[in-house]
Motif scaffolding. Structure first.
Motif, mmCIF file in Angstrom:
data_model
loop_
_atom_site.group_PDB
_atom_site.id
_atom_site.type_symbol
_atom_site.label_atom_id
_atom_site.label_comp_id
_atom_site.label_asym_id
_atom_site.label_seq_id
_atom_site.Cartn_x
_atom_site.Cartn_y
_atom_site.Cartn_z
ATOM 1 N N ALA A 1 -7.340 5.056 6.266
ATOM 2 C CA ALA A 1 -7.045 5.498 4.671
ATOM 3 C C ALA A 1 -6.537 4.429 3.889
ATOM 4 C CB ALA A 1 -6.662 7.045 4.623
ATOM 5 N N ALA A 2 -5.211 4.093 4.740
ATOM 6 C CA ALA A 2 -4.451 3.150 3.964
ATOM 7 C C ALA A 2 -5.190 1.836 3.660
ATOM 8 C CB ALA A 2 -3.368 2.804 4.922
ATOM 9 N N ILE A 3 -5.984 1.390 4.519
ATOM 10 C CA ILE A 3 -6.745 0.163 4.248
ATOM 11 C C ILE A 3 -8.023 0.246 3.597
ATOM 12 C CG2 ILE A 3 -5.476 -1.108 5.772
ATOM 13 C CD1 ILE A 3 -7.926 -1.058 7.787
ATOM 14 N N GLY A 4 -8.543 1.549 3.057
ATOM 15 C CA GLY A 4 -9.891 1.627 2.470
ATOM 16 C C GLY A 4 -10.965 1.730 3.411
ATOM 17 N N VAL A 5 -10.690 1.709 4.751
ATOM 18 C CA VAL A 5 -12.054 1.994 5.542
ATOM 19 C C VAL A 5 -12.452 3.444 5.496
ATOM 20 C CG1 VAL A 5 -12.638 2.013 7.937
ATOM 21 C CG2 VAL A 5 -11.269 0.180 7.134
ATOM 22 N N LEU A 6 -11.440 4.359 5.215
ATOM 23 C CA LEU A 6 -12.021 5.791 4.873
ATOM 24 C C LEU A 6 -11.490 6.122 3.792
ATOM 25 C CD1 LEU A 6 -10.926 7.997 8.188
ATOM 26 C CD2 LEU A 6 -12.871 7.905 6.998
ATOM 27 N N LYS A 7 -12.213 6.989 3.127
ATOM 28 C CA LYS A 7 -11.867 7.584 1.754
ATOM 29 C C LYS A 7 -11.171 8.631 1.838
ATOM 30 C CE LYS A 7 -14.107 8.147 -2.675
ATOM 31 N NZ LYS A 7 -13.032 8.813 -3.213
ATOM 32 N N PRO A 8 -9.948 8.805 1.378
ATOM 33 C CA PRO A 8 -9.437 10.460 1.314
ATOM 34 C C PRO A 8 -10.076 11.565 0.593
ATOM 35 C CG PRO A 8 -7.893 8.907 0.352
ATOM 36 C CD PRO A 8 -9.143 8.132 0.636
ATOM 37 N N VAL B 1 0.915 -1.372 -0.049
ATOM 38 C CA VAL B 1 -0.086 -0.095 -0.014
ATOM 39 C C VAL B 1 0.896 1.184 0.007
ATOM 40 C CG1 VAL B 1 -0.207 0.133 2.711
ATOM 41 C CG2 VAL B 1 -2.011 1.004 1.010
ATOM 42 N N SER B 2 0.315 2.262 -0.719
ATOM 43 C CA SER B 2 1.136 3.584 -0.413
ATOM 44 C C SER B 2 0.182 4.727 -0.610
ATOM 45 C CB SER B 2 2.335 3.520 -1.615
ATOM 46 O OG SER B 2 1.651 3.925 -2.871
ATOM 47 N N LEU B 3 0.657 5.465 0.175
ATOM 48 C CA LEU B 3 -0.251 6.905 0.379
ATOM 49 C C LEU B 3 0.595 8.138 -0.237
ATOM 50 C CD1 LEU B 3 -1.352 4.992 2.889
ATOM 51 C CD2 LEU B 3 -2.245 7.022 3.762
ATOM 52 N N GLU B 4 0.048 9.007 -0.951
ATOM 53 C CA GLU B 4 0.503 10.046 -1.320
ATOM 54 C C GLU B 4 -0.383 11.269 -1.172
ATOM 55 O OE1 GLU B 4 1.910 10.140 -5.751
ATOM 56 O OE2 GLU B 4 2.077 8.057 -5.460
ATOM 57 N N ASP B 5 0.328 12.195 -0.298
ATOM 58 C CA ASP B 5 -0.361 13.540 -0.148
ATOM 59 C C ASP B 5 -1.765 13.273 0.214
ATOM 60 O OD1 ASP B 5 0.027 16.251 0.006
ATOM 61 O OD2 ASP B 5 -0.802 16.522 -2.123
ATOM 62 N N VAL B 6 -2.007 12.214 1.178
ATOM 63 C CA VAL B 6 -3.413 11.889 1.405
ATOM 64 C C VAL B 6 -3.890 13.183 2.607
ATOM 65 C CG1 VAL B 6 -4.721 10.265 2.946
ATOM 66 C CG2 VAL B 6 -3.416 9.698 0.841
ATOM 67 N N GLY B 7 -5.054 13.474 2.406
ATOM 68 C CA GLY B 7 -5.953 14.347 3.265
ATOM 69 C C GLY B 7 -7.196 13.782 3.580
#
Ligand code: ATP
Length: 314
Positions: free
Chosen positions: A57-64, A13-19
């Protein structure tokens, strides 16, 4: 899209500039990190700094609401949340806990409970488990379906010092046996699992990141904590040149105040301790550690946390 693969080191998994924006407020912003197969990433930060939000957010439970999250196709996640909504008035056995979210072959259930060291407790009432046993049961539940990525939100909560070491040993052996990636959330700002590859310090954004100090190399640390603890825990020492004010604004070292800060703002002075044992044994800033009740280890813990005044999170 990340490509599927089983090789160690493959990005899960990778997060980029997530808010994440809720109720007109950015809970987190500018969050960037990734977890690869076989890697242990630990999120630290004060209460409310967005650790759980980032993990969700990483696992998709929350949508950024901004930025990108990429997961490799078919990623299987084992998630141990910080809180479970269980009706404690109803009897619940460990066996039942294991299958609450879906059926599980008996063999897989047994294997997971054995790996977690609680196979003998399969018929026990969850309400009667100790803090450490309960965390093991939750971990068994999470690993039973053989996840690629294991997300553990404060897995050592309610567990004493030796239990904490034992749980970190368990996490390490799960990683070694299965090769899964692990995203760990820690309530402790300064001591992390020694096997951690990357520590991410959050405070609404990524304040700093680095590798934990290899304390196991230090003979004094081993003497204080014992060799088993020294193999398991590592000091992550760091400081920031800014303070988060209660209203969300940021006070910088030069006295200026801004609405928020991002890593690229250049307001952050980072100091990652790879260098010295002195960080663990320097001046005492009088920090009270969360494990105050562990009398037999008070001295060792306070000692190891003696530079904790550095992490000036508001
Ligand atoms: N759905 C939501 N709506 C509004 N605010 C939320 C929501 N979820 C979380 N928050 C707020 O977002 C902030 C970050 O919460 P989060 O649970 O991610 O922090 P944390 O670092 O995991 O904290 P802790 O260490 O206390 O568990 C907190 O101020 C929390 O109150």
């Amino acid at each position: 899209m990340l490509s599927p693969a089983n090789a160690k080191g493959e990005r899960l998994v990778s997060l980029e500039d997530v808010g994440v924006l809720r109720g007109g407020r950015w809970l987190v912003r500018g969050v960037e990190f990734s977890v690869s197969r076989g890697e242990i990433v630990t999120l630290i930060g004060p209460n409310g700094s967005g650790k759980s939000t980032s993990a969700k957010a990483a696992i998709g439970v929350l949508k950024p609401d901004e930025g990108r999250v990429e997961r490799f196709p078919g990623l299987k996640v084992g998630y141990v949340p910080q809180k479970l909504s269980i009706d404690w008035t109803l009897p619940l056995t460990v066996r039942r806990l294991m299958t609450l979210t879906g059926p599980l072959p008996e063999r897989d259930m047994q294997a997971a409970l054995e790996a977690a060291g609680i196979a003998h407790m399969i018929g026990a009432e969850v309400q009667h488990l100790s803090g450490g046993e309960f965390q093991r049961a939750l971990m068994a539940r999470a690993i039973a379906r053989k996840p690629d990525l294991l997300v553990l939100d404060e897995p050592v909560q309610g567990v004493d010092f030796s239990g904490e070491i034992a749980l970190y040993d368990l996490i390490k052996s799960i990683r070694n046996a299965s090769g899964c990636g692990i995203l760990l959330i820690s309530h402790d700002l300064h001591v992390v699992m020694a096997e951690t590859d990357t520590v991410i310090c959050l405070n609404g954004h990524v304040c700093c990141r680095g590798t934990p100090e290899a304390v196991s190399r230090s003979p004094e640390y081993v003497r204080l904590f014992g060799s088993r603890a020294a193999q398991t825990l590592a000091v992550y020492s760091h400081h920031h040149d800014h303070t988060h004010l209660p209203d969300g604004r940021v006070l910088h070292a030069d006295g200026s105040v801004t609405d928020h800060c991002h890593p690229e703002d250049g307001h952050h002075a980072h100091e990652h301790a790879h260098d010295s044992h002195e960080h663990a044994h320097g001046q005492d800033h009088g920090h009270a550690h969360a494990h105050d009740d562990h009398h037999e280890h008070d001295h060792a813990h306070e000692h190891a946390h003696s530079r904790s005044g550095e992490g000036r999170h508001a």
